[in-house]
Design a protein around this motif. Sequence first.
Motif, PDB file in Angstrom:
ATOM      1  N   ASP A  61      57.249  58.317  68.526  1.00 55.82           N
ATOM      2  CA  ASP A  61      57.634  58.537  69.926  1.00 55.82           C
ATOM      3  C   ASP A  61      56.597  57.917  70.873  1.00 55.82           C
ATOM      4  OD1 ASP A  61      59.863  59.914  69.006  1.00 55.82           O
ATOM      5  OD2 ASP A  61      58.791  61.823  68.969  1.00 55.82           O
ATOM      6  N   GLY A  62      56.152  56.734  70.521  1.00 54.39           N
ATOM      7  CA  GLY A  62      55.236  55.978  71.381  1.00 54.39           C
ATOM      8  C   GLY A  62      53.767  56.336  71.239  1.00 54.39           C
ATOM      9  N   ARG A  63      53.441  57.300  70.395  1.00 51.01           N
ATOM     10  CA  ARG A  63      52.024  57.724  70.266  1.00 51.01           C
ATOM     11  C   ARG A  63      51.442  57.273  68.938  1.00 51.01           C
ATOM     12  NH1 ARG A  63      51.775  63.883  71.413  1.00 51.01           N
ATOM     13  NH2 ARG A  63      49.681  63.464  72.170  1.00 51.01           N
ATOM     14  N   ASP A  64      50.262  56.674  69.006  1.00 52.65           N
ATOM     15  CA  ASP A  64      49.594  56.157  67.812  1.00 52.65           C
ATOM     16  C   ASP A  64      49.118  57.342  66.954  1.00 52.65           C
ATOM     17  OD1 ASP A  64      48.104  54.879  65.911  1.00 52.65           O
ATOM     18  OD2 ASP A  64      47.006  53.603  67.312  1.00 52.65           O
ATOM     19  N   PHE A  65      49.807  57.587  65.851  1.00 50.93           N
ATOM     20  CA  PHE A  65      49.583  58.803  65.063  1.00 50.93           C
ATOM     21  C   PHE A  65      48.130  58.956  64.604  1.00 50.93           C
ATOM     22  CE2 PHE A  65      49.327  61.075  61.024  1.00 50.93           C
ATOM     23  CZ  PHE A  65      49.945  62.250  61.349  1.00 50.93           C
ATOM     24  N   TRP A  66      47.541  57.872  64.086  1.00 46.82           N
ATOM     25  CA  TRP A  66      46.243  58.009  63.422  1.00 46.82           C
ATOM     26  C   TRP A  66      45.052  58.104  64.379  1.00 46.82           C
ATOM     27  CZ3 TRP A  66      46.168  59.890  58.782  1.00 46.82           C
ATOM     28  CH2 TRP A  66      47.278  59.720  57.968  1.00 46.82           C
ATOM     29  N   VAL A  67      45.304  58.035  65.709  1.00 46.44           N
ATOM     30  CA  VAL A  67      44.184  58.256  66.632  1.00 46.44           C
ATOM     31  C   VAL A  67      44.296  59.653  67.273  1.00 46.44           C
ATOM     32  CG1 VAL A  67      43.887  55.790  67.124  1.00 46.44           C
ATOM     33  CG2 VAL A  67      45.309  57.172  68.637  1.00 46.44           C
ATOM     34  N   LEU A  68      45.355  60.362  66.930  1.00 50.08           N
ATOM     35  CA  LEU A  68      45.534  61.697  67.514  1.00 50.08           C
ATOM     36  C   LEU A  68      44.624  62.725  66.836  1.00 50.08           C
ATOM     37  CD1 LEU A  68      49.442  61.797  67.638  1.00 50.08           C
ATOM     38  CD2 LEU A  68      47.894  61.407  69.555  1.00 50.08           C
ATOM     39  N   ASN A  69      44.395  63.851  67.503  1.00 50.02           N
ATOM     40  CA  ASN A  69      43.592  64.901  66.865  1.00 50.02           C
ATOM     41  C   ASN A  69      44.452  65.678  65.850  1.00 50.02           C
ATOM     42  OD1 ASN A  69      45.026  66.980  68.175  1.00 50.02           O
ATOM     43  ND2 ASN A  69      43.710  66.824  69.978  1.00 50.02           N
ATOM     44  N   LYS A  70      43.793  66.521  65.056  1.00 54.67           N
ATOM     45  CA  LYS A  70      44.445  67.216  63.940  1.00 54.67           C
ATOM     46  C   LYS A  70      45.670  68.025  64.380  1.00 54.67           C
ATOM     47  CE  LYS A  70      41.179  67.980  60.208  1.00 54.67           C
ATOM     48  NZ  LYS A  70      40.408  68.979  59.473  1.00 54.67           N
ATOM     49  N   LYS A  71      45.514  68.723  65.506  1.00 55.66           N
ATOM     50  CA  LYS A  71      46.570  69.602  65.982  1.00 55.66           C
ATOM     51  C   LYS A  71      47.817  68.801  66.359  1.00 55.66           C
ATOM     52  CE  LYS A  71      46.717  73.727  68.825  1.00 55.66           C
ATOM     53  NZ  LYS A  71      46.138  74.410  69.981  1.00 55.66           N
ATOM     54  N   GLU A  72      47.582  67.696  67.058  1.00 58.74           N
ATOM     55  CA  GLU A  72      48.716  66.857  67.485  1.00 58.74           C
ATOM     56  C   GLU A  72      49.380  66.184  66.284  1.00 58.74           C
ATOM     57  OE1 GLU A  72      47.777  65.322  71.925  1.00 58.74           O
ATOM     58  OE2 GLU A  72      46.331  64.716  70.388  1.00 58.74           O
ATOM     59  N   ARG A  73      48.531  65.785  65.312  1.00 59.93           N
ATOM     60  CA  ARG A  73      49.076  65.166  64.097  1.00 59.93           C
ATOM     61  C   ARG A  73      49.994  66.138  63.353  1.00 59.93           C
ATOM     62  NH1 ARG A  73      44.335  62.252  60.696  1.00 59.93           N
ATOM     63  NH2 ARG A  73      43.278  61.325  62.450  1.00 59.93           N
ATOM     64  N   LEU A  74      49.535  67.392  63.265  1.00 61.10           N
ATOM     65  CA  LEU A  74      50.335  68.399  62.554  1.00 61.10           C
ATOM     66  C   LEU A  74      51.688  68.581  63.250  1.00 61.10           C
ATOM     67  CD1 LEU A  74      50.547  70.641  60.361  1.00 61.10           C
ATOM     68  CD2 LEU A  74      49.571  72.211  62.045  1.00 61.10           C
ATOM     69  N   LYS A  75      51.644  68.619  64.576  1.00 58.36           N
ATOM     70  CA  LYS A  75      52.863  68.797  65.376  1.00 58.36           C
ATOM     71  C   LYS A  75      53.850  67.657  65.090  1.00 58.36           C
ATOM     72  CE  LYS A  75      53.739  70.100  70.117  1.00 58.36           C
ATOM     73  NZ  LYS A  75      53.217  69.982  71.469  1.00 58.36           N
ATOM     74  N   ILE A  76      53.314  66.437  65.038  1.00 53.38           N
ATOM     75  CA  ILE A  76      54.179  65.275  64.793  1.00 53.38           C
ATOM     76  C   ILE A  76      54.653  65.254  63.337  1.00 53.38           C
ATOM     77  CG2 ILE A  76      54.120  62.748  64.536  1.00 53.38           C
ATOM     78  CD1 ILE A  76      52.637  62.631  67.168  1.00 53.38           C
ATOM     79  N   ARG A  77      53.713  65.555  62.425  1.00 49.29           N
ATOM     80  CA  ARG A  77      54.079  65.518  61.000  1.00 49.29           C
ATOM     81  C   ARG A  77      55.215  66.498  60.690  1.00 49.29           C
ATOM     82  NH1 ARG A  77      48.910  65.430  58.170  1.00 49.29           N
ATOM     83  NH2 ARG A  77      48.878  63.235  57.596  1.00 49.29           N
TER      84      ARG A  77
END
Lengths: 236, 215
Positions: A61-77
């Motif tokens: 959704d337009g956000r670079d997954f691997w530069v996000l913090n852990k919490k945001e990554r979990l939300k996306i995953r």
Amino acid sequence: MIELQNVTFVYPNGILALDNVTLKITDEITIIMGANGSGKTTLLKILACLYKPTRGRVLIDGRDFWVLNKKERLKIRRKIVYIHENPVLFRGTVLENIMYPLIVRDHHVEEARKKALSIVEKLGIKHLINRRRQELSAGEAQLVAFARAIVADPEYILMDEPTNALDSEKREIVENFIIQLVKKRRKFVIATHDRLLAARLSSKIIELSEGKILRISSSNELLAKIKSILFQKDES
Amino acid sequence: MVLSSEVLEITIRSLMISSTATILSSSWSIPLSLRLSSSHSKLTNLIVSIFNALIGLPTVIVGLFLYMLLSRTGPLGFLQILYTPIAIILGEAILITPLIVSLAYEVFYKARVEYWEVALTLGADTYQAYRTMLRETLSDVIIIFLIAFSRALGELGVALIVGGNIRGFTRVFTTTIALEIAKGNFEFALTLGLILLIIISTITAIIRILGVRRE
């Protein structure tokens, strides 16, 4: 939308699995085809954000997954689920397995149980709920893995050879379920060797060869190709 | 009677020291192995190779290294734990760390694709995924724990160098056996050797049973 930008993936032993792949997952059902070792599974795992690319970016959704913090990554995953070719079930019963995605999302046990029972009923596997993984056939295990994957209602469902171990009856159940979920605006990416499944289900087919995208075609083109092969056989 | 009470005392002390050392070592080795197994980097490969190489580390080298650290003039001399059971526990914990890390890494690495990835894709956070992986590999982890415990129980160098073999305080199976043989008291040494053998055999049997069950 999941988007890969110039993604390259090299395994620690030096094997190049994906080479500068750029693609967008926009269609309801995208099929990935290719010979063994062409990079289908690696591509799915990168789309599922399980593997970090050696080079390139994975945008969800337009956000670079691997530069996000852990919490945001979990939300996306949690929006994406990947179903392995050989389904891996955990210890415990089938029902406990299907409840797992809900339990880790902090659902109440009773609520998780209710949802899991509703899914197994729809998939016609209610009779399996108290069995353990060693008591299931390959096809049954694949259905359980499918039920477990969709119970938490993810947006993207990535499947690796989903109908491999299924007989025609179970295959039909899964295909119908996929179509139902597509109507609910869920998106599927399916890696398969099964050309008929690809032609029946997809609107876009990506062919991989040695880690590169060979071509992107529509299911109509694939159907035409299958027909021409069949007619050639009839004539001969 | 004195002899049997001393045998009992040595047995209990040996078991306490070795089990504490195994628990202590597991407390850092298992999390480290879990962390290593979830990484693909070259640094991880290098760290694992180093731990693999250290499995065969001679116990006297660990003993000597620890002696230099814990002796009065050493950097940790102020702790005043040389020639105490704590020093033996520390030494044994260090000695079995490469063994636990290497074996646990192998188990977790294989389980990574099977369980860790599946847990993550099903929505588990990193902690939940690690917990799932640990639960799925529990019988393997118990086997590793027992192997490490056997190694700790049967080692001599560390216990002798940093324990000092003090009667009623730091004397354990292996140091007592070595001492009694030197004194020519073979009967006592044999009794202890037999107990040690029974304990190790029992552990091996448990490992085999767990292994069969796992398969």
